[in-house]
Design an enzyme around this catalytic site. Structure first.
Site, short mmCIF file in Angstrom:
data_model
loop_
_atom_site.label_atom_id
_atom_site.label_comp_id
_atom_site.label_asym_id
_atom_site.label_seq_id
_atom_site.Cartn_x
_atom_site.Cartn_y
_atom_site.Cartn_z
N SER A 25 -0.07 58.43 52.92
CA SER A 25 -0.85 57.45 53.27
C SER A 25 -0.84 56.05 52.72
CB SER A 25 -2.29 58.05 52.94
OG SER A 25 -2.67 57.80 51.63
N LYS A 26 -1.57 55.16 53.33
CA LYS A 26 -1.55 53.73 52.49
C LYS A 26 -2.30 54.01 51.05
CE LYS A 26 -3.27 48.97 53.16
NZ LYS A 26 -3.87 48.84 51.81
N ARG A 27 -3.28 54.67 51.02
CA ARG A 27 -3.75 54.93 49.70
C ARG A 27 -2.75 55.28 48.71
NH1 ARG A 27 -8.21 58.96 49.07
NH2 ARG A 27 -8.07 59.21 51.38
#
Ligand code: GLU
Length: 511
Positions: free
Chosen positions: A264-266
């Site tokens: 994920s981007k996170r």
């Protein structure tokens, strides 16, 4: 065989995720290999999720990556327009066709009525809680209302959607080129909305109609679309387009480096690596994300890395130019299991591609960094620096970032080394070394070695132990390119000055 026509069909809902570039790449590789056509279609029917600038971002990302579009948005072509929001009348027409043939129907249920239906079914403990074959005859739609009631409602401007009439209990099979056979019973699929009350088609209708009209031969897309594929098959069936149905290939997910869950981007933010191809500032939140391009990744290295996220050639070879990828790529060799996204590997690829460049090419990177810093440098010196550093850099900016000391004399020295190693012997040795340096003609490696040997002789200190302190004196740090090359590039005067400065400013370890 059918002409190969593939499409990359992103929605302009934000920055393109790096996985989108992989999807575009695989489509592109197949198109180029088979002498086919690569199409770019913008799927922008969801007005709520539209983000200004996202389409331009997608185009720029593809261009930077070198993924060329043959037909589509920005290019035009025989099936224009390629932006779905501009194709509204077409979807209307096909939705009407489905209604006329009894495969779709108007539904007038309000949000409150739909909610009431779900509540009722929940209370009845019905296993089937969706709008579908089991429930549709209890709802407000053109199957339960009379024809005149229906036209009256439509004429009165009442809001409606058009739903697909999904048959009960039919086996839907599809043979995915990567996943193999996928089989679903139609009763698990609800009567999906095809046309929304705003007159826009949903993704499913627009996607299938366009793939059909644009004569798409292969749908290559992310695994997250696999659950939609049986519905799409059903749509082809309902339209009577089964013969024209494209082949499906659902690409494996991109996973975190440890294989634990989707990337994920996170995760990327936390680990400090990019997830978007280019810099992006989200217009909704103003959040800024640095791109692969701006982080110094070379497009050809990134493509090579991405190609291997899910695909492999079945040999040991890891470095593939785009040309070689086009030659070797095959959908059959794409794995089903998720691909671990290891940024170290991406860096390794970048390093390999940088290394393969000539020193002249590398010099351009250094000179461009220097220009930004307002530092002038003779091309010959830049060339020597790049030559000395070429084995040690992963990114173009590293020539400057890791080679600043060539231009700026160190004023701080790595204390973890000096506190242990900077003793009176070092000072004695370096002092003598300066005297011997003064006597040599040039700073060529062989002359420096002679000066070192002489110093060793006159001080009775072995020069081997003195290399790290010397490096510290010249660069401030404990590691870097070859010391002889550094001295040669700095030149005699600068070398002497730096050693003198180090001697006067580094405290000598006494015990
Ligand atoms: N618009 C979809 C997306 O954003 C396309 C999925 C497909 O390729 O069918 O990924």
């Amino acid at each position: 065989m059918k002409e190969v026509r593939v499409r990359f069909a992103p929605s302009p809902t934000g920055a393109l995720h790096i996985g989108g570039i992989r999807t575009a790449l695989y489509n592109y590789l197949l198109a180029r290999q088979q002498g086919g056509t690569m199409i770019l279609r913008i799927e922008d029917t969801d007005q709520n999720r539209f983000v200004p600038g996202a389409e331009e971002y997608i185009l720029e990302s593809l261009q930077w990556a070198g993924i060329e579009i043959d037909e589509g948005v920005s290019k035009g072509g025989p099936h224009a327009p390629y932006r779905q929001s501009e194709r509204k009348p077409l979807y209307q027409k096909y939705a009407q066709q489905l209604i006329a043939e009894g495969n779709a129907y108007y539904a007038f249920d309000t949000e409150a009525e739909l909610e009431a239906m779900r509540e009722r079914l929940k209370h009845q403990h019905s296993s089937d809680q969706q709008y579908g074959s089991g429930t549709r005859m209890q709802m407000k739609n053109s199957l339960t209302l009379s024809a005149s009631e229906v036209s009256q409602k439509i004429n009165a401007g009442e809001q409606y959607v058009i739903r697909l009439k999904v048959p009960a209990n039919e086996e839907i099979k599809l043979n995915d080129l990567i996943r193999g056979e996928v089989q679903v019973n139609s009763s698990t699929i609800d009567d999906k909305v095809l046309m929304k009350s705003d007159g826009m088609p949903t993704y499913h209708l627009a996607n299938v109609v366009d793939d059909y009209l644009m004569k798409i031969s292969h749908v290559i897309r992310g695994e997250e679309w696999l659950p939609s594929a049986p519905l799409h098959v059903l749509l082809y069936r309902s339209f009577g387009w089964e013969k024209e149905m494209p082949r499906f290939a659902h690409l494996p997910l991109l996973l975190k480096a440890d294989g634990n869950g989707k990337l994920s981007k996170r995760d990327a933010d936390k680990a400090g690596f990019p997830i978007f191809p280019l810099n992006w500032t989200d217009p909704r939140t103003n959040e800024f994300s640095k791109g692969f391009r701006e982080s110094g990744y070379l497009p050809e290295a990134l493509l090579n890395f991405l190609a291997f996220l899910g695909w492999n050639p079945g040999t040991e070879q890891e470095i593939f130019s785009v040309k070689e990828l086009i030659h070797s790529f095959s959908l059959e060799r794409i794995a089903r299991h998720g691909a671990k996204f290891d940024i170290q590997k991406a860096q390794w690829y970048n390093q390999q591609y940088l290394k393969s460049k000539t020193s002249e090419e590398l010099t351009k990177y250094l000179l461009s960094s220097l220009a930004q810093e307002n530092i002038s440098c003779m091309p010959e010196k830049a060339l020597k620096i790049c030559d000395a550093m070429r084995e040690r850099v992963s990114f173009p900016q590293d020539f400057w970032e890791h080679g600043k000391f060539f231009f700026i004399a160190p004023s701080v020295f790595d204390q973890s080394v000096t506190s242990k190693k900077w003793n009176s012997e070092v000072v004695k040795f370096l002092d003598q070394f300066i005297s011997h340096l003064k006597t040599i003609e040039t700073t060529a490696a062989n002359e420096i070695k002679i000066a070192l040997e002489k110093t060793s002789h006159t001080t009775s200190i072995s020069s081997g132990k003195m290399m790290q302190p010397l490096r510290i004196a010249l660069t401030g740090g404990a590691s870097g390119p070859d010391l002889m090359a550094i001295i040669d590039i700095l030149g005699k005067e600068e070398t002497i000055q730096r050693i003198q400065y180090a001697i006067t400013s580094i405290p000598v370890k006494t015990t």
